[in-house]
Design a protein around this motif. Structure first.
Motif, PDB file in Angstrom:
ATOM      1  N   ARG A   4     -31.754  42.031   9.003  1.00  0.00           N
ATOM      2  CA  ARG A   4     -32.081  42.919  10.206  1.00  0.00           C
ATOM      3  C   ARG A   4     -30.694  42.836  11.351  1.00  0.00           C
ATOM      4  NH1 ARG A   4     -36.106  46.005  11.618  1.00  0.00           N
ATOM      5  NH2 ARG A   4     -37.286  45.114   9.933  1.00  0.00           N
ATOM      6  N   LEU A   5     -30.330  41.574  11.520  1.00  0.00           N
ATOM      7  CA  LEU A   5     -29.281  41.192  12.409  1.00  0.00           C
ATOM      8  C   LEU A   5     -28.007  41.264  11.892  1.00  0.00           C
ATOM      9  CD1 LEU A   5     -31.160  38.226  14.225  1.00  0.00           C
ATOM     10  CD2 LEU A   5     -30.730  40.296  15.058  1.00  0.00           C
ATOM     11  N   ALA A   6     -27.856  41.428  10.703  1.00  0.00           N
ATOM     12  CA  ALA A   6     -26.472  41.487  10.011  1.00  0.00           C
ATOM     13  C   ALA A   6     -26.645  42.801   8.699  1.00  0.00           C
ATOM     14  CB  ALA A   6     -26.264  40.274   9.279  1.00  0.00           C
ATOM     15  N   PRO A   7     -26.539  43.985   9.268  1.00  0.00           N
ATOM     16  CA  PRO A   7     -26.731  44.974   8.272  1.00  0.00           C
ATOM     17  C   PRO A   7     -25.763  45.254   7.560  1.00  0.00           C
ATOM     18  CG  PRO A   7     -26.305  45.847  10.603  1.00  0.00           C
ATOM     19  CD  PRO A   7     -26.699  44.315  10.869  1.00  0.00           C
ATOM     20  N   GLU A   8     -24.566  44.631   7.838  1.00  0.00           N
ATOM     21  CA  GLU A   8     -23.372  44.694   7.075  1.00  0.00           C
ATOM     22  C   GLU A   8     -23.466  43.744   5.654  1.00  0.00           C
ATOM     23  OE1 GLU A   8     -22.855  41.044   9.566  1.00  0.00           O
ATOM     24  OE2 GLU A   8     -23.516  43.100   9.876  1.00  0.00           O
ATOM     25  N   ALA A   9     -24.568  43.019   5.540  1.00  0.00           N
ATOM     26  CA  ALA A   9     -24.939  42.265   4.464  1.00  0.00           C
ATOM     27  C   ALA A   9     -25.782  42.715   3.531  1.00  0.00           C
ATOM     28  CB  ALA A   9     -25.504  41.063   4.741  1.00  0.00           C
ATOM     29  N   GLU A  10     -26.096  43.925   3.586  1.00  0.00           N
ATOM     30  CA  GLU A  10     -27.174  44.703   3.055  1.00  0.00           C
ATOM     31  C   GLU A  10     -26.749  44.572   1.351  1.00  0.00           C
ATOM     32  OE1 GLU A  10     -29.787  48.783   2.601  1.00  0.00           O
ATOM     33  OE2 GLU A  10     -28.215  48.466   4.200  1.00  0.00           O
ATOM     34  N   ARG A  11     -25.419  45.203   1.263  1.00  0.00           N
ATOM     35  CA  ARG A  11     -25.278  45.621  -0.343  1.00  0.00           C
ATOM     36  C   ARG A  11     -25.241  44.134  -1.127  1.00  0.00           C
ATOM     37  NH1 ARG A  11     -20.896  45.785  -3.912  1.00  0.00           N
ATOM     38  NH2 ARG A  11     -21.200  47.346  -5.443  1.00  0.00           N
ATOM     39  N   GLU A  12     -24.593  43.215  -0.436  1.00  0.00           N
ATOM     40  CA  GLU A  12     -24.372  41.920  -0.952  1.00  0.00           C
ATOM     41  C   GLU A  12     -25.617  41.176  -1.277  1.00  0.00           C
ATOM     42  OE1 GLU A  12     -22.113  37.389  -0.271  1.00  0.00           O
ATOM     43  OE2 GLU A  12     -21.695  39.326   1.236  1.00  0.00           O
ATOM     44  N   ALA A  13     -26.566  41.413  -0.274  1.00  0.00           N
ATOM     45  CA  ALA A  13     -27.921  40.570  -0.496  1.00  0.00           C
ATOM     46  C   ALA A  13     -28.700  41.427  -1.520  1.00  0.00           C
ATOM     47  CB  ALA A  13     -28.696  40.942   0.893  1.00  0.00           C
ATOM     48  N   HIS A  14     -28.611  42.580  -1.574  1.00  0.00           N
ATOM     49  CA  HIS A  14     -29.245  43.300  -2.882  1.00  0.00           C
ATOM     50  C   HIS A  14     -28.611  43.066  -4.164  1.00  0.00           C
ATOM     51  CE1 HIS A  14     -32.100  46.100  -0.849  1.00  0.00           C
ATOM     52  NE2 HIS A  14     -31.398  45.623   0.472  1.00  0.00           N
ATOM     53  N   VAL A  15     -27.336  43.223  -4.302  1.00  0.00           N
ATOM     54  CA  VAL A  15     -26.748  42.645  -5.675  1.00  0.00           C
ATOM     55  C   VAL A  15     -27.190  41.339  -5.991  1.00  0.00           C
ATOM     56  CG1 VAL A  15     -24.343  42.382  -6.521  1.00  0.00           C
ATOM     57  CG2 VAL A  15     -24.748  44.211  -5.224  1.00  0.00           C
ATOM     58  N   LEU A  16     -26.975  40.233  -4.823  1.00  0.00           N
ATOM     59  CA  LEU A  16     -27.257  38.912  -5.427  1.00  0.00           C
ATOM     60  C   LEU A  16     -28.736  38.859  -5.929  1.00  0.00           C
ATOM     61  CD1 LEU A  16     -26.226  35.996  -5.116  1.00  0.00           C
ATOM     62  CD2 LEU A  16     -27.076  35.896  -2.749  1.00  0.00           C
ATOM     63  N   VAL A  17     -29.681  39.406  -5.176  1.00  0.00           N
ATOM     64  CA  VAL A  17     -31.205  39.345  -5.628  1.00  0.00           C
ATOM     65  C   VAL A  17     -31.563  40.047  -6.835  1.00  0.00           C
ATOM     66  CG1 VAL A  17     -33.422  39.796  -4.933  1.00  0.00           C
ATOM     67  CG2 VAL A  17     -31.820  39.017  -3.234  1.00  0.00           C
ATOM     68  N   GLU A  18     -30.748  41.002  -7.082  1.00  0.00           N
ATOM     69  CA  GLU A  18     -31.259  41.892  -8.039  1.00  0.00           C
ATOM     70  C   GLU A  18     -30.531  41.338  -9.350  1.00  0.00           C
ATOM     71  OE1 GLU A  18     -29.532  45.698  -6.816  1.00  0.00           O
ATOM     72  OE2 GLU A  18     -31.175  46.157  -5.777  1.00  0.00           O
ATOM     73  N   ASP A  19     -29.343  40.903  -9.094  1.00  0.00           N
ATOM     74  CA  ASP A  19     -28.771  40.105 -10.587  1.00  0.00           C
ATOM     75  C   ASP A  19     -29.436  38.985 -10.898  1.00  0.00           C
ATOM     76  OD1 ASP A  19     -26.875  41.950 -10.615  1.00  0.00           O
ATOM     77  OD2 ASP A  19     -25.072  40.605  -9.838  1.00  0.00           O
ATOM     78  N   PHE A  20     -29.873  38.096  -9.968  1.00  0.00           N
ATOM     79  CA  PHE A  20     -30.512  36.798 -10.362  1.00  0.00           C
ATOM     80  C   PHE A  20     -32.070  37.389 -10.961  1.00  0.00           C
ATOM     81  CE2 PHE A  20     -33.286  32.985  -9.852  1.00  0.00           C
ATOM     82  CZ  PHE A  20     -32.423  32.203  -9.992  1.00  0.00           C
ATOM     83  N   ALA A  21     -32.687  38.330 -10.426  1.00  0.00           N
ATOM     84  CA  ALA A  21     -33.898  38.641 -10.774  1.00  0.00           C
ATOM     85  C   ALA A  21     -33.814  39.149 -12.278  1.00  0.00           C
ATOM     86  CB  ALA A  21     -34.584  39.862 -10.014  1.00  0.00           C
TER      87      ALA A  21
END
Length: 248
Positions: free
Chosen positions: A138-155
């Motif tokens: 929420r305080l770093a919206p520019e990290a959205e894409r990286e966060a989603h890719v990281l979590v989705e790949d691990f899942a």
């Protein structure tokens, strides 16, 4: 799903005699920039206690947070409620023990990876849960894409599920959601035999809305209009508190 522009506010009589299920963040308390920054005041504690008494104990919080975290927010108010945590993977009836599956080792590996890759980023919060790992940006919206890719790949590589939420993404145990939890509670005392009503604001609440509809009850969406399985809508947290007070 219906368009919420067509949804009316819930009638006060909807929760008369119902089994009531309540999301926490964005429903009972305002969303905060950090997950530990929300506050439960004494008035909300009294309201929840009063609703629980009025409905004969047929009230449960249904949250993506862990039950231990919910206890931390509510314990000082002496509020004894049923609780569902970790998006349906944890359950505790009022006065009972927590029921949960064993935590897989892959979640510990995910916590280490997410912390290493994103934990040092300003504004990103890595949240450890008993049966999940959340990444809040929420305080770093520019990290959205990286966060989603990281979590989705691990899942995908570890047979875990991804839960999307408001300015966050979470890795969690498969096989559970808020709908499955509400369905299970509705087969148990004191909830069984009563109309289920669930209030929630996020995409994570949609399975709960759908479950209530299947069981002859209703969902109440909190917040802005969107496609939803809920049958009613309230605009904000203040409106939720006002609606709940009508039951007292």
């Amino acid at each position: 799903m219906a368009d919420t522009r067509d949804l009316p506010p819930p009638p006060a009589a909807l929760i008369d005699g119902a089994s009531l299920f309540l999301d926490f963040d964005g429903t009972l308390v305002e969303l905060a920039n950090r997950p530990d920054a929300v506050a439960v005041d004494a008035a909300l504690g009294r309201l929840l206690a009063g609703i629980g008494a009025q409905l004969g104990g047929r009230v449960a919080l249904v949250s993506g947070r862990s039950i231990a975290t919910l206890d931390g927010f509510l314990a000082s108010h002496g509020t004894a409620l049923g609780m569902v945590g970790s998006h349906g993977a944890e359950t505790r009836l009022a006065g009972g023990a927590i029921e949960r599956p064993e935590r897989p080792a892959a979640l510990d590996a995910a916590l280490d990876l997410f912390t290493d890759r994103l934990g040092g980023r300003d504004g990103v919060v890595i949240e450890q849960k008993p049966l999940g790992v959340g990444v809040h940006y929420r305080l770093a919206p520019e990290a959205e894409r990286e966060a989603h890719v990281l979590v989705e790949d691990f899942a995908r590589e570890n047979a875990l599920d991804v839960q999307h939420g408001k300015m966050m993404v979470e890795l969690r145990l498969p096989g559970h959601d808020k709908g499955s939890a509400i369905t299970a509670l509705m087969a148990r005392a004191p909830f069984a035999g009563h109309r289920p009503v669930f209030l929630g604001d996020d995409l994570t609440d949609e399975p709960g809305f759908a479950a209530c509809a299947r069981l002859g009850g209703a969902g109440i969406l909190i917040g802005a209009s969107r496609e939803t399985a809920a049958g009613y809508r309230l605009p904000d947290v203040a409106a939720v508190h006002a609606f709940l007070r009508t039951a007292l």
